[in-house]
Design an enzyme around this catalytic site. Structure first.
Site, mmCIF file in Angstrom:
data_model
loop_
_atom_site.group_PDB
_atom_site.id
_atom_site.type_symbol
_atom_site.label_atom_id
_atom_site.label_comp_id
_atom_site.label_asym_id
_atom_site.label_seq_id
_atom_site.Cartn_x
_atom_site.Cartn_y
_atom_site.Cartn_z
ATOM 1 N N SER A 124 44.813 25.879 120.105
ATOM 2 C CA SER A 124 44.675 24.517 120.652
ATOM 3 C C SER A 124 43.901 23.559 119.748
ATOM 4 O O SER A 124 43.815 22.358 120.061
ATOM 5 C CB SER A 124 44.025 24.570 122.035
ATOM 6 O OG SER A 124 44.970 24.972 123.001
ATOM 7 N N LYS A 127 45.713 20.372 118.785
ATOM 8 C CA LYS A 127 45.686 19.111 119.532
ATOM 9 C C LYS A 127 44.892 18.027 118.808
ATOM 10 O O LYS A 127 45.081 16.832 119.075
ATOM 11 C CB LYS A 127 45.123 19.352 120.929
ATOM 12 C CG LYS A 127 46.024 20.239 121.804
ATOM 13 C CD LYS A 127 45.434 20.427 123.190
ATOM 14 C CE LYS A 127 46.374 21.225 124.098
ATOM 15 N NZ LYS A 127 46.384 22.662 123.792
ATOM 16 N N SER A 188 42.005 20.686 127.204
ATOM 17 C CA SER A 188 42.974 21.285 126.280
ATOM 18 C C SER A 188 44.334 21.448 126.953
ATOM 19 O O SER A 188 45.023 22.461 126.783
ATOM 20 C CB SER A 188 42.467 22.638 125.762
ATOM 21 O OG SER A 188 43.198 23.051 124.632
ATOM 22 N N LYS A 306 36.754 20.867 119.000
ATOM 23 C CA LYS A 306 37.832 21.452 119.786
ATOM 24 C C LYS A 306 37.882 22.965 119.628
ATOM 25 O O LYS A 306 37.729 23.493 118.529
ATOM 26 C CB LYS A 306 39.166 20.860 119.318
ATOM 27 C CG LYS A 306 40.359 21.239 120.165
ATOM 28 C CD LYS A 306 40.346 20.492 121.476
ATOM 29 C CE LYS A 306 41.434 21.005 122.414
ATOM 30 N NZ LYS A 306 41.138 22.367 122.921
#
Length: 477
Positions: A124, A127, A188, A306
């Protein structure tokens, strides 16, 4: 016979006519020669003075700036992330992740690395690249953050795999692009990722193509995506390349930190998001989700970025923290853990270890204003003077080897330039003509080239002759 010597000083001596004519010619010639020598000496003195004490040249035109930038990019390529310019003893850090890197945001210098070129799915963390593309589209006027985004069925949470991260998008909801970015950054959400990709580029394939184009334009050759959420193990990157991307992302869109990545809680869907036939439920349908980055609020200065996890990648984390003016970025990939509790435990341990090391050992040297430049006079050349400018960005990470703190050490950097007194003839834009050295208490930490900031043509033969005389004369002083 008695010798006779004329008495030139006697009253009755008469000077021969030839001698009179010679003297009448010689005196003007001597006067002219003296005048010429005087004028020559004055002009030469003025030229030498101007050469030794040159005035600053005119500011570069846009064309000249472009020419200099092109030459520097060709001859002095600077990678986004690069090694320290001096030798160090590798830090003995305990990092549990199989792959890791730590960089200085201001300088791009690598402060620590471990298997940083291992190919691993970003999960993720992908992203972040999606958000970069959205920011780029907003900047270009293609979309607005306040646009209401249609939600195709493939973006509804109920239609996603059971193990996918979601922000709970559903049929008929009214949600803005800004809210979807919060869903990407905090929860997320893979559902948010699909909705964003379809809105910005009409379909997933086109959006992924744009993501890959951005990555290629940044020079990241080992990173590639097949979808935008990070769910696929076919997305691939390295810690080094992803840290490079993070550095550019924060440089180009620093507002993303405050607006999204430092936000700790997401409540969705609220009453305003619900279809008309569900408005009576108010905010009772809202699901509270906390940022997946567990270092927010626990690590001093942490404000992003993140997390990522799929089984093929392990527990990944792109992390950043700022204290004062200093900001560092770390990327850890293939972190261990059985389950999210254990995975987060190691992400927190690794992130804390790396960031505390960075803040205790390094600070950035950043020159004041536009940095150093040096004016040098030119002789026999179309330009009377040029500037010598550093061929590379002057900023670099300074080790805490002097002073009372890393910042104090950075403030003690001493700059020394080795440049010619003056130049002669043709000069090429970007020509290396000197060096600049940065030292800390006698220890040289970095030396980079100084180059001409513009082109200067040779003058005609008379100009070159005068220039050579001036150049040689100046050398006597």
């Amino acid at each position: 016979m008695e010798n006779y010597t004329p008495d030139y000083f006697s009253d009755d001596y008469e000077e021969p006519q030839g001698r009179k004519n010679l003297r009448s010619l010689l005196l003007p010639i001597l006067a002219l020669a003296f005048l010429f020598l005087t004028v020559f000496t004055i002009c030469l003195g003025v030229s030498v003075h101007r050469l030794i004490n040159p005035k600053s040249p005119a500011a570069l035109s846009d064309t000249q700036k472009s020419e200099l930038d092109e030459v520097l990019s060709q001859n002095f390529y600077e990678p986004i992330v690069r090694s320290l310019p001096y030798k160090t003893i590798p830090a003995n850090l305990t990092v549990n992740a199989e792959s890791a890197i730590l960089i200085d945001q201001d300088t791009g210098n690598v402060l620590f690395e471990k298997n940083a070129d291992m190919l691993i799915p970003p999960a993720s963390m992908t992203k972040l690249v999606e958000m970069y593309v959205v920011y780029e589209a907003v900047r270009n006027g293609e979309v607005s953050l306040d646009d209401v985004v249609p939600l195709p069925p493939e973006s509804w949470a109920k239609n996603l795999p059971s193990d996918a991260s979601i922000m709970f998008l559903g049929e008929g909801q009214k949600v803005t692009l800004r809210e979807l970015l919060l869903g990407l950054a905090i929860a997320s959400g893979n559902d948010a990722s699909i909705a964003v990709a379809n809105y910005v580029c009409k379909d997933m394939d086109s959006f992924v193509e744009r993501m890959n184009r951005v990555i290629r334009d940044l020079g990241l050759k080992r990173t590639h995506f097949v979808e935008s959420s990070g769910y696929s193990e076919k997305n691939i990157t390295t810690a080094r390349e992803f840290a490079s991307f993070c550095r550019i992302y924060l440089r180009d869109f620093p507002e993303a930190i405050d607006n999204y990545h430092s936000q700790k809680v997401l409540m969705y869907p609220l009453e305003k998001n619900l279809p008309l036939d569900q408005k009576e439920k108010g905010d009772s349908e809202a699901v509270i989700q906390y940022n997946t980055n567990k270092l927010l609020g626990t690590l001093d200065g942490c404000d992003g970025l993140k997390t990522g996890f799929i089984y093929e990648s392990g527990y990944n984390l792109a992390l950043t923290a700022q204290r004062g003016r200093r900001r560092f970025i770390s990327v850890t990939m293939k972190g261990p853990g059985t389950g999210s509790v254990q995975g987060n435990k190691y992400r927190v341990l690794d992130g804390t270890e790396l960031m505390e090391f960075a803040f205790s050992k390094f600070a950035s040297y950043i020159p004041e204003g536009e940095g150093h430049s040096f004016v040098v006079g030119c002789s026999g050349s179309s330009e009377k003077s040029i500037r010598l400018v550093p061929a590379e960005n002057e900023s670099f990470s300074v080790p805490f080897i002097a002073g009372t703190s890393p910042e104090d050490a950075a403030s003690k950097i001493h700059v020394t330039a080795n440049i010619p007194n003056y130049l002669y003839g043709r000069i090429e834009c970007g020509q290396e003509l000197g060096t600049i050295t940065y030292s800390l208490e006698g220890k040289n930490l970095r030396t980079i080239s100084l180059v001409a900031d513009r082109k200067s043509q040779r003058k005609n033969i008379f100009g070159r002759l005068w220039g050579k005389i001036t150049y040689r004369t100046a050398g006597l002083f």
